[in-house]
Every structure is written in structure tokens, then in C-alpha cells.
Design a protein around this motif. Structure first.
Motif, PDB file in Angstrom:
ATOM      1  N   ALA A  44       0.835  -1.216   0.000  1.00 42.29           N
ATOM      2  CA  ALA A  44       0.000   0.000   0.000  1.00 42.29           C
ATOM      3  C   ALA A  44       0.859   1.251   0.000  1.00 42.29           C
ATOM      4  N   ASP A  45       1.931   1.283   0.826  1.00 44.44           N
ATOM      5  CA  ASP A  45       2.834   2.437   0.837  1.00 44.44           C
ATOM      6  C   ASP A  45       3.356   2.714  -0.570  1.00 44.44           C
ATOM      7  N   LEU A  46       3.821   1.650  -1.223  1.00 42.15           N
ATOM      8  CA  LEU A  46       4.451   1.800  -2.529  1.00 42.15           C
ATOM      9  C   LEU A  46       3.438   2.177  -3.607  1.00 42.15           C
ATOM     10  N   ARG A  47       2.260   1.558  -3.569  1.00 44.38           N
ATOM     11  CA  ARG A  47       1.254   1.844  -4.597  1.00 44.38           C
ATOM     12  C   ARG A  47       0.705   3.252  -4.456  1.00 44.38           C
ATOM     13  N   VAL A  48       0.420   3.667  -3.224  1.00 41.05           N
ATOM     14  CA  VAL A  48      -0.111   5.013  -3.031  1.00 41.05           C
ATOM     15  C   VAL A  48       0.893   6.047  -3.527  1.00 41.05           C
ATOM     16  N   GLU A  49       2.149   5.925  -3.097  1.00 43.22           N
ATOM     17  CA  GLU A  49       3.125   6.913  -3.537  1.00 43.22           C
ATOM     18  C   GLU A  49       3.316   6.874  -5.044  1.00 43.22           C
ATOM     19  N   GLY A  50       3.351   5.678  -5.623  1.00 42.13           N
ATOM     20  CA  GLY A  50       3.512   5.576  -7.069  1.00 42.13           C
ATOM     21  C   GLY A  50       2.392   6.247  -7.832  1.00 42.13           C
ATOM     22  N   GLU A  51       1.139   6.058  -7.383  1.00 45.71           N
ATOM     23  CA  GLU A  51      -0.003   6.673  -8.057  1.00 45.71           C
ATOM     24  C   GLU A  51       0.017   8.194  -7.907  1.00 45.71           C
ATOM     25  N   LEU A  52       0.373   8.683  -6.721  1.00 44.11           N
ATOM     26  CA  LEU A  52       0.408  10.134  -6.521  1.00 44.11           C
ATOM     27  C   LEU A  52       1.524  10.767  -7.341  1.00 44.11           C
ATOM     28  N   ARG A  53       2.681  10.121  -7.387  1.00 43.66           N
ATOM     29  CA  ARG A  53       3.777  10.617  -8.220  1.00 43.66           C
ATOM     30  C   ARG A  53       3.343  10.713  -9.673  1.00 43.66           C
ATOM     31  N   ALA A  54       2.659   9.688 -10.154  1.00 46.17           N
ATOM     32  CA  ALA A  54       2.245   9.671 -11.553  1.00 46.17           C
ATOM     33  C   ALA A  54       1.253  10.787 -11.853  1.00 46.17           C
ATOM     34  N   LEU A  55       0.315  11.043 -10.916  1.00 47.06           N
ATOM     35  CA  LEU A  55      -0.665  12.111 -11.146  1.00 47.06           C
ATOM     36  C   LEU A  55       0.003  13.483 -11.151  1.00 47.06           C
ATOM     37  N   VAL A  56       0.942  13.705 -10.231  1.00 45.69           N
ATOM     38  CA  VAL A  56       1.674  14.973 -10.232  1.00 45.69           C
ATOM     39  C   VAL A  56       2.471  15.135 -11.522  1.00 45.69           C
ATOM     40  N   ARG A  58       1.825  13.936 -14.444  1.00 47.28           N
ATOM     41  CA  ARG A  58       0.935  14.195 -15.577  1.00 47.28           C
ATOM     42  C   ARG A  58       0.377  15.610 -15.555  1.00 47.28           C
ATOM     43  N   GLU A  59      -0.083  16.060 -14.384  1.00 46.86           N
ATOM     44  CA  GLU A  59      -0.830  17.314 -14.328  1.00 46.86           C
ATOM     45  C   GLU A  59      -0.030  18.496 -13.789  1.00 46.86           C
ATOM     46  N   ARG A  60       1.053  18.218 -13.079  1.00 43.78           N
ATOM     47  CA  ARG A  60       1.914  19.283 -12.561  1.00 43.78           C
ATOM     48  C   ARG A  60       3.378  18.948 -12.884  1.00 43.78           C
ATOM     49  N   PRO A  61       3.710  18.788 -14.175  1.00 37.55           N
ATOM     50  CA  PRO A  61       5.036  18.297 -14.544  1.00 37.55           C
ATOM     51  C   PRO A  61       6.178  19.201 -14.097  1.00 37.55           C
ATOM     52  N   ALA A  62       5.917  20.476 -13.841  1.00 35.84           N
ATOM     53  CA  ALA A  62       6.987  21.376 -13.406  1.00 35.84           C
ATOM     54  C   ALA A  62       7.267  21.262 -11.911  1.00 35.84           C
ATOM     55  N   ASP A  63       6.378  20.599 -11.170  1.00 40.48           N
ATOM     56  CA  ASP A  63       6.536  20.514  -9.717  1.00 40.48           C
ATOM     57  C   ASP A  63       7.467  19.362  -9.335  1.00 40.48           C
ATOM     58  N   ALA A  64       8.233  19.577  -8.278  1.00 41.01           N
ATOM     59  CA  ALA A  64       9.060  18.518  -7.711  1.00 41.01           C
ATOM     60  C   ALA A  64       8.204  17.635  -6.806  1.00 41.01           C
ATOM     61  N   PHE A  65       8.738  16.473  -6.471  1.00 42.00           N
ATOM     62  CA  PHE A  65       8.004  15.518  -5.631  1.00 42.00           C
ATOM     63  C   PHE A  65       8.986  14.850  -4.691  1.00 42.00           C
ATOM     64  N   ASP A  66       8.641  14.854  -3.401  1.00 42.53           N
ATOM     65  CA  ASP A  66       9.489  14.250  -2.374  1.00 42.53           C
ATOM     66  C   ASP A  66       8.613  13.342  -1.524  1.00 42.53           C
ATOM     67  N   GLY A  67       8.759  12.027  -1.691  1.00 41.23           N
ATOM     68  CA  GLY A  67       7.987  11.054  -0.932  1.00 41.23           C
ATOM     69  C   GLY A  67       8.883  10.203  -0.061  1.00 41.23           C
ATOM     70  N   GLU A  68       8.263   9.456   0.832  1.00 40.62           N
ATOM     71  CA  GLU A  68       9.044   8.657   1.776  1.00 40.62           C
ATOM     72  C   GLU A  68       9.666   7.423   1.143  1.00 40.62           C
ATOM     73  N   GLU A  69       9.002   6.844   0.140  1.00 47.22           N
ATOM     74  CA  GLU A  69       9.402   5.509  -0.308  1.00 47.22           C
ATOM     75  C   GLU A  69      10.330   5.480  -1.506  1.00 47.22           C
ATOM     76  N   TYR A  70      10.349   6.520  -2.328  1.00 45.81           N
ATOM     77  CA  TYR A  70      11.177   6.526  -3.533  1.00 45.81           C
ATOM     78  C   TYR A  70      12.049   7.780  -3.561  1.00 45.81           C
TER      79      TYR A  70
END
Length: 287
Positions: A44-56, A58-70
Motif C-alpha cells: 500500500a505504501d508503494l502503490r499510493v506513492e507511485g499513483e500520486l507521483r504519476a498524477l503529479v 501528468r498534471e503538474r510536470p513542473a513541480d518537484a516531488f518528495d515522498g518517503e518511499e522513492y
């Protein structure tokens, strides 16, 4: 309180996390691996972060992303800071106090925060100048109840304050134990009620300060006026960032243990603002 722009997108991220996490819960999967720091990580940790990263992406490509798992993804000045499942141990145990934490920061300035707790059916959020809010939430789409404003407590002295501290002393280093012990010594009540010097034992492990309160995190208890201060040590930026605007917009205060406005130094002090100076003096590391 509106859902336009960045805050609206943050709620969409929270909706997506809700769907992914609850599908995992419904599957009955209790498998977990152990990370380098000894903490558990689930699919669940990995899938949730993966899905949120993918949505950002796609829709906010200029934004950076910092998650716990990747590993983090660099980008422009705006950065999404995400803990996909805060409270993985609770999820594995079938307990409801786990959540997804979502923040949007520009440098050290956290512009908004959303905390989504699917198993509790509740969400908390705040943005600059928009107040801090909570509502019952039964899941997307459109499952949000009437928002209720959050306000901190009115205690004005540490000696009359109820404070939360986490993690327990056996799980933190000597420097952090000294900070925790200093805060506990000055407060009227400490949750959990332990020997924060670390000389005692903690078997079985004590419950978190939020257990049984209908929240997932001690910082939310401060925003709701149920704690006067909360000390969190040994934490990542994704454990802290989303709570900063929620506590501040509820009328409270935040700093690290050196008094800095930073969510990336491993520790956080949240308070109602009135006791922050005293609490900071109690926890501040010795030079």
C-alpha cells in the motif's frame, strides 16, 4: 476553505490515495518488508506513492516531488511532500489510525497541507489564509461532510499544559530523550505518561498520543485543541510538512527544536502558540 487551484489538486491527490489504500485494505493483504531503518513498508505504501507521483507528473510536470518511499524528483520551486501511509504499523495491525500526508512547499514555506484518514473516515486540511478545517469523509467522489474549523487551546503556561511526545524513549537517541524529558518535566501532563529519560522500560509499547482520539497524529491534536503542545522526533520531512499549515492556520505555532522554521531537520515542536516559547526552552538542545 475553497477547493480552487493547489488545494483542490491536493484534495484530488488525497482522494486517489484513499481509493488505492482502501483497495489494499479490502484485499486483506498484510504482507510487509523491512526498510533499512527497521520500519515496515507494505504494498500500500508503494502503490499510493507511485499513483500520486504519476498524477503529479501528468498534471503538474513542473513541480518537484518528495515522498518517503522513492527517490525525490526535482522540478520547479514548488515541491509536493508526501507520506503515502503514515502509521504503517497501524495499517498492518488492522487499526484505523493511519493516514496519507500531503503538503505543497516552496522552499521552507509550506503553502498547504492535507491529512486523509480513510479508516477513520476523516480529513483535515489548511492553506495560507484559508483557515484549518476537518470534516467527515466517506470516500470519493463527493463524500465530504460539513467542514468544521479547527482552533488551538487557550493554555498559557507550560506548567498547565497537556503535551504529547512521540516516539517512546527506547526508540530515540540520547539527545532526543533529553529534549523529551525536559518537556515532560515542565508540563502538567504528558501523553503517553512515561519516564522520558529512558531509564524505565516500555513493555508493551505505549499507544500513540492520538490513539482513541479520532486523529492520526499529535499535531492534529494540537490543531483541534486537545493537546497544548506536541513533540515529534526522529521524523522525516513528509511526517511533518502537512501538519505545519494545519496547526498554524488553527492559531498555533511550529518550529524545529532549534527554533527554526524548518520541517527538514528531523524534529518538530507544535503548540498552541501561547506555550511555544516555554516549550522550546524546555526541548532546545544544549549547545
Amino acid at each position: 476553505m475553497g477547493d480552487d487551484g493547489d488545494l483542490g489538486f491536493a484534495h484530488r491527490l488525497a482522494d486517489l490515495a484513499w481509493e488505492v489504500a482502501m483497495r489494499h485494505v479490502a484485499s486483506g493483504d498484510r504482507t510487509a518488508a523491512e526498510k533499512e531503518d527497521g520500519s515496515p513498508v507494505t504494498p500500500a505504501d508503494l502503490r499510493v506513492e507511485g499513483e500520486l507521483r504519476a498524477l503529479v507528473a501528468r498534471e503538474r510536470p513542473a513541480d518537484a516531488f518528495d515522498g518517503e518511499e522513492y527517490a525525490g524528483r526535482d522540478g520547479g520551486p514548488l515541491r509536493w511532500v508526501v507520506d503515502p501511509v503514515d502509521g504503517t504499523g497501524s495499517l498492518l495491525a488492522g487499526e484505523p489510525e493511519w493516514s496519507t500526508l500531503i503538503a505543497l512547499a516552496r522552499g521552507r514555506d509550506v503553502r498547504l497541507g492535507v491529512v486523509s484518514a480513510p479508516a477513520l473516515g476523516r480529513r483535515w486540511w489548511a492553506s495560507h489564509g484559508g483557515g484549518a478545517w476537518t470534516a467527515a469523509f466517506t470516500g470519493p467522489p463527493g463524500g465530504r461532510g460539513t467542514p468544521v474549523p479547527l482552533r488551538v487551546s487557550s493554555a498559557d503556561r507550560l506548567g498547565r499544559a497537556r503535551v504529547g511526545i512521540w516516539p517512546p524513549p527506547q526508540r530515540i537517541g540520547a539527545r532526543e530523550r533529553a529534549s523529551a524529558a525536559g518537556l515532560a518535566a515542565g508540563a502538567e501532563e504528558t501523553v503517553p505518561d512515561l519516564d522520558w529519560t529512558g531509564r524505565g522500560t516500555a513493555e508493551p509499547p505505549p499507544p500513540k498520543p492520538s490513539t482513541g482520539s479520532g486523529t492520526c497524529h499529535g499535531g492534529l491534536l494540537v490543531a483541534a485543541g486537545l493537546l497544548d503542545a506536541f513533540l515529534l522526533v526522529g521524523a522525516g520531512p513528509w511526517d511533518i510538512a502537512a501538519l505545519v499549515p494545519i496547526v498554524r492556520e488553527a492559531g498555533g505555532a511550529f518550529s524545529d527544536l532549534a527554533g527554526q522554521d524548518r520541517f527538514d531537520t528531523g524534529s518538530a515542536l507544535f503548540s498552541n502558540g501561547r506555550v511555544h516559547g516555554e516549550a522550546l526552552d524546555a526541548v532546545r538542545p544544549a549547545p
